[in-house]
Scaffold this motif. Sequence first.
Motif, PDB file in Angstrom:
ATOM      1  N   PRO A  37     -47.507  62.529 -47.778  1.00  0.00           N
ATOM      2  CA  PRO A  37     -46.963  63.758 -47.190  1.00  0.00           C
ATOM      3  C   PRO A  37     -45.557  63.583 -46.621  1.00  0.00           C
ATOM      4  O   PRO A  37     -44.765  64.521 -46.606  1.00  0.00           O
ATOM      5  CB  PRO A  37     -47.971  64.093 -46.081  1.00  0.00           C
ATOM      6  N   GLN A  38     -45.235  62.377 -46.144  1.00  0.00           N
ATOM      7  CA  GLN A  38     -43.892  62.104 -45.633  1.00  0.00           C
ATOM      8  C   GLN A  38     -42.916  61.712 -46.744  1.00  0.00           C
ATOM      9  O   GLN A  38     -41.718  61.564 -46.496  1.00  0.00           O
ATOM     10  CB  GLN A  38     -43.936  60.981 -44.586  1.00  0.00           C
ATOM     11  N   GLY A  39     -43.427  61.513 -47.929  1.00  0.00           N
ATOM     12  CA  GLY A  39     -42.574  61.181 -49.062  1.00  0.00           C
ATOM     13  C   GLY A  39     -42.029  59.776 -49.044  1.00  0.00           C
ATOM     14  O   GLY A  39     -41.150  59.436 -49.845  1.00  0.00           O
ATOM     15  N   GLN A  40     -42.547  58.915 -48.161  1.00  0.00           N
ATOM     16  CA  GLN A  40     -41.990  57.573 -48.002  1.00  0.00           C
ATOM     17  C   GLN A  40     -42.707  56.515 -48.842  1.00  0.00           C
ATOM     18  O   GLN A  40     -42.106  55.518 -49.233  1.00  0.00           O
ATOM     19  CB  GLN A  40     -42.048  57.155 -46.524  1.00  0.00           C
ATOM     20  N   ARG A  41     -44.006  56.730 -49.120  1.00  0.00           N
ATOM     21  CA  ARG A  41     -44.776  55.664 -49.751  1.00  0.00           C
ATOM     22  C   ARG A  41     -45.833  56.233 -50.705  1.00  0.00           C
ATOM     23  O   ARG A  41     -47.039  56.055 -50.504  1.00  0.00           O
ATOM     24  CB  ARG A  41     -45.441  54.798 -48.676  1.00  0.00           C
TER      25      ARG A  41
END
Length: 343
Positions: A37-41
């Motif tokens: 959801p945070q687009g980081q991982r």
Amino acid sequence: MKTLTLTASLIASACAATPLLAEDLNTGLQQIAIADPQGQRPLDGFLFYPTKDTDTTPSLGNPVWASLPIVADAATLPQRHPLVLMSHGMFGNARNQAWLAAQLTQQGYMVAAINHPGTTTFNRDPDQRRMLWERPKDISRALTHLLRDPATMELIDPDRIYMAGHSLGGFTAVALAGGRYDAAGLDAFCAASTDDLVCGIFQGWQVAQTNADRAMMEQDLSDNRIKAFAVFDLGGTQTFDAQSLGAIDTPLLVYGAPIANSGIDLDVESRDLITKTPPALTTYLEPADLAHFDFLGQCTAKGLAILREEEPQDAFVCENGTEPRAAHHAQIAQTVSAFFAGH
């Protein structure tokens, strides 16, 4: 501590628990993609599963690594299966233990293998690598995804969820079993052991070098949904607080590989780990001719020669990597299946 002498009884229990004979089943394969959801991982990898489809194709191989007979996007069996989650080693990938996944699926297991960002073949981002606390969370995220995905949730037996990890994946497994990172303890160990492999790697990656990172590394990363663990020649025993290892309440199957071609010192890794985990829950195996890289796939007949010519610094990963490695694979798969079936 349980030892190799129990393998026969473990195998017998596995045979009793296996729903279908191995010759009845083939290996189905689908890709896994898990959004962040945070687009980081975001995570990706493979889901291996048992199927009765017979249209197999040689897959997941190349001139160095032997292919496996796979049925891509095969029909699944409409029943609940035990699930094994897999974690690869340093700069490895979700294909590394596909051999084990294939053999387990032929015994009725589903297997999920993911790529860990930062420490995988395909993503060596230094910032992701530094955040090693994300590795256990990757496995927990993958499990949550599979248990919630309508395509898989009805196919998994929630009471039979297991995990296997190789090398740095073994570190990941121990963290999920309840081992807690001990930054101060590791600092003291590394100060007295300047040539330790893991010390050099973790220091080079800047692991737990700030107070914020130490807090993240030292958090409880255990996942009590996982009922038993197989730990394959891990690196990182000295990173764990001894008290937390002694408090692990989940069965562990620990393999040590005494053939020294990886830089891992068994005396400070697997052999030391089993002195700190509960003896009644720990089974330790150390086959005399097992090497660290025997947990990778089988090499082709030309694999070693290709590496010696094109990547000589990596050629050792295919030493004894054909028939001898295949024999190890058969024994390991049988023992792992039996161990999981017993828990």
